[in-house]
Motif scaffolding. Structure first.
Motif, PDB file in Angstrom:
ATOM      1  N   GLY A 188       0.814  -1.209   0.000  1.00  0.00           N
ATOM      2  CA  GLY A 188       0.000   0.000   0.000  1.00  0.00           C
ATOM      3  C   GLY A 188       0.846   1.256   0.000  1.00  0.00           C
ATOM      4  O   GLY A 188       0.522   2.244  -0.680  1.00  0.00           O
ATOM      5  N   ARG A 189       1.942   1.232   0.750  1.00  0.00           N
ATOM      6  CA  ARG A 189       2.852   2.383   0.773  1.00  0.00           C
ATOM      7  C   ARG A 189       3.473   2.607  -0.602  1.00  0.00           C
ATOM      8  O   ARG A 189       3.589   3.748  -1.070  1.00  0.00           O
ATOM      9  CB  ARG A 189       3.933   2.152   1.820  1.00  0.00           C
ATOM     10  N   ALA A 190       3.878   1.506  -1.256  1.00  0.00           N
ATOM     11  CA  ALA A 190       4.473   1.635  -2.586  1.00  0.00           C
ATOM     12  C   ALA A 190       3.467   2.186  -3.591  1.00  0.00           C
ATOM     13  O   ALA A 190       3.824   2.983  -4.469  1.00  0.00           O
ATOM     14  CB  ALA A 190       4.998   0.280  -3.048  1.00  0.00           C
ATOM     15  N   ALA A 191       2.208   1.768  -3.472  1.00  0.00           N
ATOM     16  CA  ALA A 191       1.185   2.276  -4.389  1.00  0.00           C
ATOM     17  C   ALA A 191       0.923   3.760  -4.157  1.00  0.00           C
ATOM     18  O   ALA A 191       0.763   4.534  -5.109  1.00  0.00           O
ATOM     19  CB  ALA A 191      -0.103   1.473  -4.218  1.00  0.00           C
ATOM     20  N   ALA A 192       0.881   4.175  -2.890  1.00  0.00           N
ATOM     21  CA  ALA A 192       0.585   5.578  -2.584  1.00  0.00           C
ATOM     22  C   ALA A 192       1.678   6.517  -3.070  1.00  0.00           C
ATOM     23  O   ALA A 192       1.410   7.692  -3.352  1.00  0.00           O
ATOM     24  CB  ALA A 192       0.386   5.741  -1.078  1.00  0.00           C
ATOM     25  N   LEU A 212      -4.497   0.618   4.618  1.00  0.00           N
ATOM     26  CA  LEU A 212      -3.836   1.152   5.813  1.00  0.00           C
ATOM     27  C   LEU A 212      -2.406   1.590   5.501  1.00  0.00           C
ATOM     28  O   LEU A 212      -1.926   2.605   6.014  1.00  0.00           O
ATOM     29  CB  LEU A 212      -3.831   0.097   6.919  1.00  0.00           C
ATOM     30  N   GLY A 213      -1.716   0.817   4.658  1.00  0.00           N
ATOM     31  CA  GLY A 213      -0.366   1.210   4.287  1.00  0.00           C
ATOM     32  C   GLY A 213      -0.326   2.476   3.458  1.00  0.00           C
ATOM     33  O   GLY A 213       0.653   3.236   3.511  1.00  0.00           O
ATOM     34  N   ALA A 214      -1.385   2.722   2.682  1.00  0.00           N
ATOM     35  CA  ALA A 214      -1.443   3.936   1.865  1.00  0.00           C
ATOM     36  C   ALA A 214      -1.911   5.150   2.648  1.00  0.00           C
ATOM     37  O   ALA A 214      -1.806   6.279   2.155  1.00  0.00           O
ATOM     38  CB  ALA A 214      -2.374   3.710   0.671  1.00  0.00           C
ATOM     39  N   LEU A 264      -0.142  13.636   1.046  1.00  0.00           N
ATOM     40  CA  LEU A 264      -0.581  14.313  -0.173  1.00  0.00           C
ATOM     41  C   LEU A 264      -1.655  15.349   0.120  1.00  0.00           C
ATOM     42  O   LEU A 264      -1.677  16.431  -0.482  1.00  0.00           O
ATOM     43  CB  LEU A 264      -1.109  13.279  -1.173  1.00  0.00           C
ATOM     44  N   ALA A 265      -2.556  15.021   1.051  1.00  0.00           N
ATOM     45  CA  ALA A 265      -3.598  15.983   1.413  1.00  0.00           C
ATOM     46  C   ALA A 265      -2.999  17.218   2.067  1.00  0.00           C
ATOM     47  O   ALA A 265      -3.434  18.355   1.816  1.00  0.00           O
ATOM     48  CB  ALA A 265      -4.612  15.324   2.343  1.00  0.00           C
ATOM     49  N   ALA A 266      -1.982  17.014   2.910  1.00  0.00           N
ATOM     50  CA  ALA A 266      -1.357  18.156   3.581  1.00  0.00           C
ATOM     51  C   ALA A 266      -0.556  19.011   2.607  1.00  0.00           C
ATOM     52  O   ALA A 266      -0.532  20.244   2.715  1.00  0.00           O
ATOM     53  CB  ALA A 266      -0.455  17.661   4.706  1.00  0.00           C
ATOM     54  N   SER A 267       0.103  18.365   1.648  1.00  0.00           N
ATOM     55  CA  SER A 267       0.919  19.127   0.699  1.00  0.00           C
ATOM     56  C   SER A 267       0.068  19.934  -0.270  1.00  0.00           C
ATOM     57  O   SER A 267       0.471  21.009  -0.717  1.00  0.00           O
ATOM     58  CB  SER A 267       1.829  18.181  -0.085  1.00  0.00           C
ATOM     59  N   SER A 268      -1.116  19.423  -0.592  1.00  0.00           N
ATOM     60  CA  SER A 268      -1.982  20.175  -1.505  1.00  0.00           C
ATOM     61  C   SER A 268      -2.634  21.359  -0.816  1.00  0.00           C
ATOM     62  O   SER A 268      -2.938  22.367  -1.444  1.00  0.00           O
ATOM     63  CB  SER A 268      -3.060  19.251  -2.084  1.00  0.00           C
ATOM     64  N   LEU A 287      -5.452   6.219  -1.554  1.00  0.00           N
ATOM     65  CA  LEU A 287      -6.265   5.206  -0.874  1.00  0.00           C
ATOM     66  C   LEU A 287      -6.818   4.189  -1.864  1.00  0.00           C
ATOM     67  O   LEU A 287      -6.845   2.983  -1.586  1.00  0.00           O
ATOM     68  CB  LEU A 287      -7.405   5.885  -0.119  1.00  0.00           C
ATOM     69  N   ALA A 288      -7.261   4.665  -3.026  1.00  0.00           N
ATOM     70  CA  ALA A 288      -7.794   3.745  -4.029  1.00  0.00           C
ATOM     71  C   ALA A 288      -6.706   2.806  -4.542  1.00  0.00           C
ATOM     72  O   ALA A 288      -6.929   1.598  -4.701  1.00  0.00           O
ATOM     73  CB  ALA A 288      -8.405   4.534  -5.184  1.00  0.00           C
TER      74      ALA A 288
END
Length: 326
Positions: free
Chosen positions: A219-223, A296-298, A305-309, A233-234
């Motif tokens: 999940g981390r790698a995908a995010a 959960l990993g993402a 990403l939400a904070a940076s945007s 998340l998707a």
């Protein structure tokens, strides 16, 4: 991707030709009960279809890999799919690697079992020991599959037409085989042995970390391969779907399968069995671990990403800006 599929026929044709040339004839293992020889040979249909499917899948994966820059710069849907594919592959590789690492730790903390293995391998001399170790190296991915499946809550066993025997599960640990008493050898092969089990020792439950950590890593790698919080998340959840498909295919290919055909007095019959994890239930477990663990990993990447945007400006703030500020 389409061009990558073209390698499949060229990959499958040599496998089919070799399967027609390989054959072993062995004497009957039960003298006095059956006579004749046992012929062992590859199935020509499997030797054609499986390499064809593997070649097509690998060629398509190579085509998608070459198109990654286009997918990343394209719309969100293509970027999410590419991230999910990378995350699912990361889950599979991490699960197999962590399972192997867990076995190495087990070997280090269980010196008696390790010494017994080394004595058995070296009992035939250095040449046979080298051959045995080389074969063991070749089946390490299969060995890891046999570890990951029980770690996810499934079972390893022997499954055939009309019967199934679970050998190793998350909650059951094999300790021996009961042959049915002293008279059992006289009744073989009609006697059916039974497996003696006990509850899994608590330290072995640490193998639950294998699917948990591997799903989180996927999940981390995908995010890390997407641009927005919702895409992260998707992609993490979809990576679990990819992981389930890959793990199910690995189980199907990595299990030992044997088909038997016999002719006794003019009456023919046959059957088969497979040794390994049960494909359907194990794939469903991989889907559950992958989607939940991937999401959960993402989650940290999604929050980043939400904070940076940053938050979107309110309509009132936009109205107060001058034309040059907009």
């Amino acid at each position: 991707m389409v061009h990558g599929l073209k390698v499949a026929p060229a990959y499958a044709a040599p496998a089919l030709l070799l399967s027609l040339l390989v054959r072993f004839d062995l004497p009957s293992p039960v003298p006095g009960i059956s006579t004749g020889t046992i012929t062992i040979r590859p199935s020509p249909s499997s030797a054609l279809l499986w390499p064809l499917l593997l070649g097509a899948a690998a060629g398509a994966a190579g085509g998608l890999a070459s198109a990654r820059p286009i997918l990343r710069e394209g719309p969100g849907g293509g970027r999410t799919v590419a991230a999910a594919l990378a995350g699912g592959w990361t889950m599979l590789v991490a699960a197999l690697g962590l399972a192997f690492g867990g076995l190495l730790i087990h070997a280090a903390v269980s010196p008696r079992a390790t010494a017994a293995y080394l004595r058995a391998v070296g009992s035939g001399g250095p040449e046979r020991a080298a051959v045995a170790l080389m074969h063991h190296l070749l089946v390490l991915p299969n060995q890891s599959l046999l570890v990951v499946a029980p770690a996810m809550g499934g079972c390893d066993g022997v499954y055939g037409s009309g019967f199934s025997v679970d050998l190793l599960c998350l909650t059951r640990f094999p300790v021996g085989v009961d042959l049915g008493g002293a008279e059992a050898p006289l009744r073989w092969p009609l006697a059916i042995p039974s497996l003696r089990t006990r509850p899994t020792p608590t330290p072995y439950l640490l193998f639950l970390l294998v699917p948990a950590v591997s799903a989180a890593l996927g999940g981390r790698a995908a995010a890390r391969r997407v641009a927005t919080s919702s895409e992260a998340l998707a992609a993490g959840a979809l990576a679990g779907v990819v992981f389930a498909a890959l793990f199910g295919a690995a189980v199907r290919l990595g299990s030992l399968r044997l088909g038997v055909a016999a002719d006794l007095g003019g009456f023919g019959g046959g059957g088969g069995f497979a040794f390994g994890p049960e494909p359907l239930s194990t794939s469903l477990l991989a889907l559950a671990w992958g989607t939940v663990g991937g999401a959960l990993g993402a989650l940290p990447g999604s929050r980043r990403l939400a904070a940076s945007s940053g938050p979107l400006p309110s309509p009132a703030a936009q109205a107060q800006r001058g034309p040059e500020e907009r």
